[in-house]
Design an enzyme around this catalytic site. Structure first.
Site, mmCIF file in Angstrom:
data_model
loop_
_atom_site.group_PDB
_atom_site.id
_atom_site.type_symbol
_atom_site.label_atom_id
_atom_site.label_comp_id
_atom_site.label_asym_id
_atom_site.label_seq_id
_atom_site.Cartn_x
_atom_site.Cartn_y
_atom_site.Cartn_z
ATOM 1 N N THR A 1 -26.103 -9.817 11.423
ATOM 2 C CA THR A 1 -27.016 -9.543 10.309
ATOM 3 C C THR A 1 -26.243 -9.002 9.119
ATOM 4 O OG1 THR A 1 -28.793 -9.102 11.869
ATOM 5 C CG2 THR A 1 -29.058 -8.202 9.637
ATOM 6 N N CYS B 1 -3.660 4.493 8.141
ATOM 7 C CA CYS B 1 -3.904 3.972 9.484
ATOM 8 C C CYS B 1 -2.842 4.453 10.461
ATOM 9 C CB CYS B 1 -3.915 2.464 9.469
ATOM 10 S SG CYS B 1 -4.797 1.813 8.081
ATOM 11 N N SER C 1 -11.093 -5.475 0.311
ATOM 12 C CA SER C 1 -11.732 -4.310 0.923
ATOM 13 C C SER C 1 -12.377 -3.450 -0.158
ATOM 14 C CB SER C 1 -10.662 -3.494 1.661
ATOM 15 O OG SER C 1 -11.212 -2.309 2.139
ATOM 16 N N GLN D 1 -5.029 -3.871 -1.967
ATOM 17 C CA GLN D 1 -4.656 -2.771 -2.871
ATOM 18 C C GLN D 1 -4.702 -3.163 -4.342
ATOM 19 O OE1 GLN D 1 -3.992 0.404 -2.293
ATOM 20 N NE2 GLN D 1 -4.088 0.347 -0.067
ATOM 21 N N ASN E 1 0.802 -1.217 0.000
ATOM 22 C CA ASN E 1 0.000 0.000 0.000
ATOM 23 C C ASN E 1 0.838 1.271 0.000
ATOM 24 O OD1 ASN E 1 0.410 -1.362 2.635
ATOM 25 N ND2 ASN E 1 -0.249 0.617 3.434
ATOM 26 N N HIS F 1 -13.634 -0.434 -0.212
ATOM 27 C CA HIS F 1 -13.388 1.009 -0.360
ATOM 28 C C HIS F 1 -12.072 1.312 -1.072
ATOM 29 C CE1 HIS F 1 -10.462 2.043 2.987
ATOM 30 N NE2 HIS F 1 -10.861 0.863 3.435
HETATM 31 C C1 LIG Z 1 -2.733 -3.566 2.112
HETATM 32 C C2 LIG Z 1 -3.873 -3.279 3.036
HETATM 33 N N1 LIG Z 1 -4.361 -4.256 3.811
HETATM 34 C C3 LIG Z 1 -5.378 -4.037 4.652
HETATM 35 C C4 LIG Z 1 -5.962 -2.797 4.763
HETATM 36 C C5 LIG Z 1 -7.111 -2.602 5.708
HETATM 37 O O1 LIG Z 1 -8.304 -2.498 4.975
HETATM 38 P P1 LIG Z 1 -9.671 -2.003 5.632
HETATM 39 O O2 LIG Z 1 -9.608 -0.514 5.638
HETATM 40 O O3 LIG Z 1 -10.729 -2.513 4.707
HETATM 41 O O4 LIG Z 1 -9.775 -2.611 6.962
HETATM 42 C C6 LIG Z 1 -5.488 -1.744 3.982
HETATM 43 C C7 LIG Z 1 -6.048 -0.391 4.121
HETATM 44 O O5 LIG Z 1 -5.336 0.592 4.199
HETATM 45 C C8 LIG Z 1 -4.412 -1.996 3.093
HETATM 46 O O6 LIG Z 1 -3.907 -1.029 2.329
#
Ligand SMILES: Cc1ncc(COP(=O)(O)O)c(C=O)c1O
Length: 413
Positions: A254, A351, A213, A193, A165, A215
């Site tokens: 749910t 994060c 994921s 990613q 990422n 989003h």
């Molecule tokens: C490589 C990677 N793994 C896991 C995640 C975590 O994803 P989520 O936001 O859906 O928990 C991210 C998000 O930044 C990511 O870039």
């Protein structure tokens, strides 16, 4: 809270804009069609169940899986936790907790559950990656010989990122899978990613477990999936959440029907658009780099070269990723100046943005603290335009010139 005008958004590794077509597909399930997919006694419930079933088929098809191999979750963090902790709970040898291999540059969604397992007695090997200044190999990739040497008779899991990422490096997951399976270990692949930026096929990767994921590919936040292999080498997990027994008992609660419909729609759009999106996003990313290298003295790429390929001829960098270091410039100050000028970029993982320590990925890449602090990440998407790239390049160049000017004036005073 007031909402400022839309910036030029080049932070698409952190999250992406919801595609209007995804919103449109989700809306009915947020409004009139609000049934519980577990209610089979009336039409509202049955139509919600049918929507979940067809979303499961569509998402599975997008990643080369079978519908029964998909567990819907709240995102890649939950998926990775379920994969790693759920598999750990299945290890029968309770006096020896065994051994797990991962990569030191993984996302915290994998590193942290493994750290948790380590505290319970599991041995964890974090493989180093080829360094930026090593001079041989692909920066950011592991050396397969290191993986080979890391296995012990107790290794039950290998967990790797398909695409990083921060620096966009793509691991040779198929080769990693061969080694893992030859040693009888299960392979988890964090694919968060990769979707919409490269082809993702769980069979071609050799994945036994894979995290996704929505989003990250223009779907809604709080929606994801875990792929759990049931064809061939079937994998068994213990659930982390107990309750109503949804998702074959693996993830009670749910079902979030709109989020699931959004995930599947976004995945279908990502796969359908891949042939057009990949070259066009790569073209814009390369144009950004060409402009920056011409206007920002000393700028350098972190991670593999933009058009680097491996021995098999496969691209080793995500097409939408550019991570650069700009000597003598404090990345946080530059990001603040860019944000004020209407350009959203970042220094690394969203994060850990509140954590002032330099990125663990860049440190593992062998960059000094100063180099890591002078680094910036740009992430493009299919919504990025050529006009935005022109403006973005100008703003970065102007921001760097301003900060360097301040440094010089500060130094003279
Ligand atoms: C490589 C990677 N793994 C896991 C995640 C975590 O994803 P989520 O936001 O859906 O928990 C991210 C998000 O930044 C990511 O870039």
């Amino acid at each position: 809270m007031s909402v400022s005008p839309a910036p030029i958004y080049l932070d698409n590794h952190a999250t992406t804009r919801l595609d209007p077509r995804v919103l449109e597909a989700m809306l009915p399930w947020l409004t009139d069609h609000y049934g519980n997919a577990g209610s089979v006694t009336h039409d509202l419930g049955r139509e919600a169940r049918a929507a979940v079933d067809s979303a499961r088929e569509a998402f599975a098809a997008a990643i080369g899986a079978a519908a029964r191999e998909i567990v819907f979750t709240s995102g890649a963090t939950e998926s990775a936790n379920l994969a790693l902790l759920g598999l750990a709970a299945r290890q029968t040898n309770t006096d020896r907790r065994g051994h797990v291999i991962t990569i030191a540059t993984e996302h915290h969604a994998v590193l942290d559950p493994l750290e948790h397992l380590e505290r319970t007695g599991v041995a964890v090997t974090r493989l180093p990656v080829v360094g930026q200044h090593d001079g041989d190999g692909i920066p950011g990739r592991i050396r397969l010989a290191d993986l080979e040497a890391a296995f012990t008779p107790d290794t039950w899991l290998v967990s790797v990122l398909l695409a990083n990422n921060e620096i966009g490096v793509v691991q040779d997951v198929a080769a990693i899978a061969e080694q893992a399976h030859a040693r009888g270990a299960v392979l988890h692949v964090d694919c968060a990613q990769a979707v919409g930026r490269m082809r993702v096929d769980v069979d071609a990767l050799g994945a036994d477990l894979a995290s996704f994921s929505a989003h990250k590919f223009h779907g809604p936040k709080g929606s994801g999936a875990l792929y759990v292999r049931r064809r061939g080498r079937a994998v068994r997990l213990e659930p982390l959440v107990h309750g109503g027994g949804q998702e074959r008992g693996l993830r009670s609660g749910t079902l979030d029907v709109p989020a699931i419909v959004g995930l599947a729609t976004a995945a279908r759009l990502a796969v359908d658009g891949l042939a057009d999106d990949v070259p066009s996003i790569r073209g814009l990313r390369d144009a950004l780099w060409t402009r920056l290298v011409a206007t920002v003295p000393g700028i350098a790429v972190n991670g593999p070269g933009l058009d680097a390929t491996d021995a098999r001829g496969a691209a080793v960098r995500l097409v939408n990723n550019l991570n650069v270091r700009i000597p003598g410039v404090d990345g946080q100050s530059l990001l603040a100046a860019l944000s004020a000028a209407g350009l959203a970029a970042s220094s690394g993982s969203a994060c850990s943005a509140e954590n002032p320590r330099p990125s663990h990925v860049l440190r593992e890449l062998g960059l000094s603290d100063d180099e890591a602090r002078a680094s910036l990440r740009f992430g493009l998407s299919r919504f990025t335009t050529a006009a935005e790239i022109d403006v973005a390049a100008d703003r970065v160049a102007a921001g760097v010139a301003e900060l360097r000017g301040l440094c010089l004036r500060g130094g003279a005073g």
